[in-house]
Design an enzyme around this catalytic site. Structure first.
Site, PDB file in Angstrom:
ATOM      1  N   GLN A  24     -10.729   9.623   8.228  1.00  0.00           N
ATOM      2  CA  GLN A  24     -10.588   8.190   8.487  1.00  0.00           C
ATOM      3  C   GLN A  24      -9.394   7.651   7.687  1.00  0.00           C
ATOM      4  OE1 GLN A  24     -14.765   6.160   8.583  1.00  0.00           O
ATOM      5  NE2 GLN A  24     -14.926   7.914   7.197  1.00  0.00           N
ATOM      6  N   ASN A  25      -8.856   8.483   6.810  1.00  0.00           N
ATOM      7  CA  ASN A  25      -7.791   8.026   5.916  1.00  0.00           C
ATOM      8  C   ASN A  25      -6.455   7.966   6.636  1.00  0.00           C
ATOM      9  OD1 ASN A  25      -9.789   8.035   4.008  1.00  0.00           O
ATOM     10  ND2 ASN A  25      -9.197  10.006   3.121  1.00  0.00           N
ATOM     11  N   ASN A  69     -20.759  12.465  -2.124  1.00  0.00           N
ATOM     12  CA  ASN A  69     -20.399  11.098  -2.486  1.00  0.00           C
ATOM     13  C   ASN A  69     -21.147  10.764  -3.769  1.00  0.00           C
ATOM     14  OD1 ASN A  69     -20.137   8.247  -2.651  1.00  0.00           O
ATOM     15  ND2 ASN A  69     -19.881   8.108  -0.429  1.00  0.00           N
ATOM     16  N   THR A 126     -17.083   8.927   2.176  1.00  0.00           N
ATOM     17  CA  THR A 126     -17.072   7.767   3.064  1.00  0.00           C
ATOM     18  C   THR A 126     -18.364   6.978   2.899  1.00  0.00           C
ATOM     19  OG1 THR A 126     -16.918   6.969   5.356  1.00  0.00           O
ATOM     20  CG2 THR A 126     -17.909   9.147   5.035  1.00  0.00           C
ATOM     21  N   CYS A 148       6.032  -0.520  17.595  1.00  0.00           N
ATOM     22  CA  CYS A 148       6.281  -1.916  17.931  1.00  0.00           C
ATOM     23  C   CYS A 148       4.969  -2.581  18.359  1.00  0.00           C
ATOM     24  CB  CYS A 148       7.298  -2.001  19.080  1.00  0.00           C
ATOM     25  SG  CYS A 148       7.472  -3.697  19.685  1.00  0.00           S
ATOM     26  N   ALA A 206     -15.821  14.291  -5.056  1.00  0.00           N
ATOM     27  CA  ALA A 206     -15.315  15.328  -4.148  1.00  0.00           C
ATOM     28  C   ALA A 206     -14.407  16.313  -4.879  1.00  0.00           C
ATOM     29  CB  ALA A 206     -14.549  14.663  -3.010  1.00  0.00           C
ATOM     30  N   HIS A 262      -7.981   6.926  12.276  1.00  0.00           N
ATOM     31  CA  HIS A 262      -7.558   5.533  12.059  1.00  0.00           C
ATOM     32  C   HIS A 262      -6.059   5.391  11.874  1.00  0.00           C
ATOM     33  CE1 HIS A 262     -11.915   4.654  10.544  1.00  0.00           C
ATOM     34  NE2 HIS A 262     -11.839   4.802  11.855  1.00  0.00           N
ATOM     35  N   ARG A 277       0.851  -1.213   0.000  1.00  0.00           N
ATOM     36  CA  ARG A 277       0.000   0.000   0.000  1.00  0.00           C
ATOM     37  C   ARG A 277       0.875   1.246   0.000  1.00  0.00           C
ATOM     38  NH1 ARG A 277      -4.431  -0.203   4.552  1.00  0.00           N
ATOM     39  NH2 ARG A 277      -5.082   1.738   3.522  1.00  0.00           N
ATOM     40  N   CYS A 298      12.626  -4.451  22.136  1.00  0.00           N
ATOM     41  CA  CYS A 298      12.056  -5.647  22.808  1.00  0.00           C
ATOM     42  C   CYS A 298      11.945  -6.857  21.905  1.00  0.00           C
ATOM     43  CB  CYS A 298      10.652  -5.305  23.334  1.00  0.00           C
ATOM     44  SG  CYS A 298       9.427  -5.220  22.015  1.00  0.00           S
TER      45      CYS A 298
HETATM   46  N1  APR Z   1     -15.511  11.482  -4.384  1.00  0.00           N
HETATM   47  C1  APR Z   1     -16.267  11.239  -3.279  1.00  0.00           C
HETATM   48  N2  APR Z   1     -16.562   9.993  -2.825  1.00  0.00           N
HETATM   49  C2  APR Z   1     -16.071   8.967  -3.538  1.00  0.00           C
HETATM   50  C3  APR Z   1     -15.277   9.135  -4.697  1.00  0.00           C
HETATM   51  C4  APR Z   1     -15.009  10.463  -5.114  1.00  0.00           C
HETATM   52  N3  APR Z   1     -14.273  10.721  -6.222  1.00  0.00           N
HETATM   53  N4  APR Z   1     -14.945   7.893  -5.175  1.00  0.00           N
HETATM   54  C5  APR Z   1     -15.505   6.990  -4.328  1.00  0.00           C
HETATM   55  N5  APR Z   1     -16.188   7.630  -3.359  1.00  0.00           N
HETATM   56  C6  APR Z   1     -16.914   7.054  -2.234  1.00  0.00           C
HETATM   57  C7  APR Z   1     -17.521   5.689  -2.493  1.00  0.00           C
HETATM   58  O1  APR Z   1     -18.804   5.830  -3.078  1.00  0.00           O
HETATM   59  C8  APR Z   1     -17.606   5.134  -1.066  1.00  0.00           C
HETATM   60  O2  APR Z   1     -18.862   5.460  -0.491  1.00  0.00           O
HETATM   61  O3  APR Z   1     -15.982   6.854  -1.202  1.00  0.00           O
HETATM   62  C9  APR Z   1     -16.497   5.875  -0.319  1.00  0.00           C
HETATM   63  C10 APR Z   1     -15.364   4.969   0.104  1.00  0.00           C
HETATM   64  O4  APR Z   1     -15.891   4.037   1.009  1.00  0.00           O
HETATM   65  P1  APR Z   1     -14.901   2.984   1.697  1.00  0.00           P
HETATM   66  O5  APR Z   1     -14.049   2.355   0.651  1.00  0.00           O
HETATM   67  O6  APR Z   1     -15.778   2.157   2.585  1.00  0.00           O
HETATM   68  O7  APR Z   1     -13.928   3.866   2.571  1.00  0.00           O
HETATM   69  P2  APR Z   1     -14.241   4.594   3.940  1.00  0.00           P
HETATM   70  O8  APR Z   1     -15.668   5.015   4.017  1.00  0.00           O
HETATM   71  O9  APR Z   1     -13.220   5.658   4.092  1.00  0.00           O
HETATM   72  O10 APR Z   1     -13.960   3.453   5.007  1.00  0.00           O
HETATM   73  C11 APR Z   1     -14.016   3.882   6.370  1.00  0.00           C
HETATM   74  O11 APR Z   1     -13.414   1.712   7.103  1.00  0.00           O
HETATM   75  O12 APR Z   1     -12.334  -0.194   7.031  1.00  0.00           O
HETATM   76  C12 APR Z   1     -12.302   1.019   7.603  1.00  0.00           C
HETATM   77  O13 APR Z   1     -10.384   2.042   8.424  1.00  0.00           O
HETATM   78  C13 APR Z   1     -11.079   1.806   7.254  1.00  0.00           C
HETATM   79  O14 APR Z   1     -10.944   4.193   7.241  1.00  0.00           O
HETATM   80  C14 APR Z   1     -11.631   3.092   6.695  1.00  0.00           C
HETATM   81  C15 APR Z   1     -13.065   3.064   7.161  1.00  0.00           C
END
Ligand code: APR
Length: 271
Positions: free
Chosen positions: A114-115, A240, A215, A139, A257, A131, A79, A177
């Site tokens: 959350q990123n 979204n 999200t 560690c 976004a 997160h 990643r 450790c």
């Molecule tokens: N602009 C806005 N939203 C977008 C775009 C974009 N260009 N592209 C995708 N999306 C949206 C998708 O429709 C989806 O609803 O982003 C969202 C991403 O969702 P996830 O992949 O579930 O990510 P996220 O919501 O950040 O996950 C939350 O879950 O597993 C945990 O720790 C992890 O931080 C993460 C948390």
């Protein structure tokens, strides 16, 4: 850019801009979608390459690391390799400019993410990570923080130092450790950093407008922030392109976004 939006979204955006222009306190929660236009796959995008057979949820857990530390460490190195040369997109840049404008006009824009990437920081934002951080390690036994030898992890010049990192998947033993080094990321089943969560709860409870950007609203407790804001009288805006499980939304801007954020900032400036 405006042409990319349907007339309905333009109307909703003008509604949102009017509310935001008058709001002294704004709380923004971002998810993986805000980094999608920088070329970083979202958390629930299908994984690619040799990671195709795995779901992120099955790798990002203490149990997975205990069971096979090398597999989990390799996934994070993959990643990091994927993310290290990615840059902020117009959504990150608009949020950073907006936050600076708010500060100079004695308003408050609290940015919570959350990123685990550092694109908000690279764009100049002050941001609270719920997160954790992809570019930090600690560690797994004694919790001592651990950064790469060859780099100094100040996010200001992280890009240059990131290129110096060897993304090999050799496990690293803690110098204190002998435990294995792990990413400083909150895994499923782990608690969020107390101070970050307190900042997020306070901002959500106090804000006049809460904006959820990119999200899926699938994961608690982060998803509860919009509900907390709503309970305290805030207006909830969601940005979204896809529908989400967020049930308390007042204004939906169903577009990317990177398109919406700069236009929304422009609309606010025009008022
Ligand atoms: N602009 C806005 N939203 C977008 C775009 C974009 N260009 N592209 C995708 N999306 C949206 C998708 O429709 C989806 O609803 O982003 C969202 C991403 O969702 P996830 O992949 O579930 O990510 P996220 O919501 O950040 O996950 C939350 O879950 O597993 C945990 O720790 C992890 O931080 C993460 C948390």
């Amino acid at each position: 850019m405006l042409a990319e939006l349907t007339p309905e979204i333009v109307i909703q955006m003008q509604r949102a801009a009017t509310l935001l222009q008058a709001a002294p306190r704004i709380c923004v929660l971002t998810g993986a979608g805000v980094s999608a236009e920088s070329g970083i796959p979202t958390f629930r995008d299908k994984q690619t390459g040799l990671w195709e057979q795995y779901r992120a949820e099955d790798l990002a857990s203490p149990a997975a690391f205990a069971r096979d530390p090398k597999l989990v460490w390799s996934w994070y190195q993959w990643r990091r390799q994927l993310v290290h040369d990615k840059m902020p997109n117009p959504a990150h840049q608009a949020l950073a400019e907006w936050q600076k404008n708010a500060e100079s006009s004695k308003r408050q824009l609290t940015l919570i993410t959350q990123n685990v990437d550092d694109l908000h920081e690279q764009a100049g934002s002050t941001v609270t990570h719920l997160h954790g951080y992809l570019w930090r390690n600690r560690c797994s036994q004694c919790d001592a923080s651990y950064n790469y030898e060859s780099t100094n992890h100040e996010s200001t010049h992280l890009n240059s130092s990131k290129d110096a990192i060897e993304f090999d998947d050799e496990l690293i033993a803690c110098p204190h450790c002998e435990g294995y080094i792990r990413p400083d990321i909150v895994w499923f089943g782990e608690s969020l950093p107390a101070s970050a969560w307190q900042t997020a709860e306070q901002a959500a409870a106090d804000c006049d407008v809460f904006i959820s950007v990119g999200t899926s609203s699938l994961v608690y407790p982060a998803t509860g922030l919009a509900q907390l804001a709503k309970q305290n009288g805030a207006t909830i805006i969601e940005i979204n392109p896809n529908p989400t499980l967020n049930t308390v939304v007042d204004i939906i801007l169903a577009a990317k976004a990177g398109v919406v954020m700069p236009l929304l900032l422009e609309q606010i400036k025009l008022l």
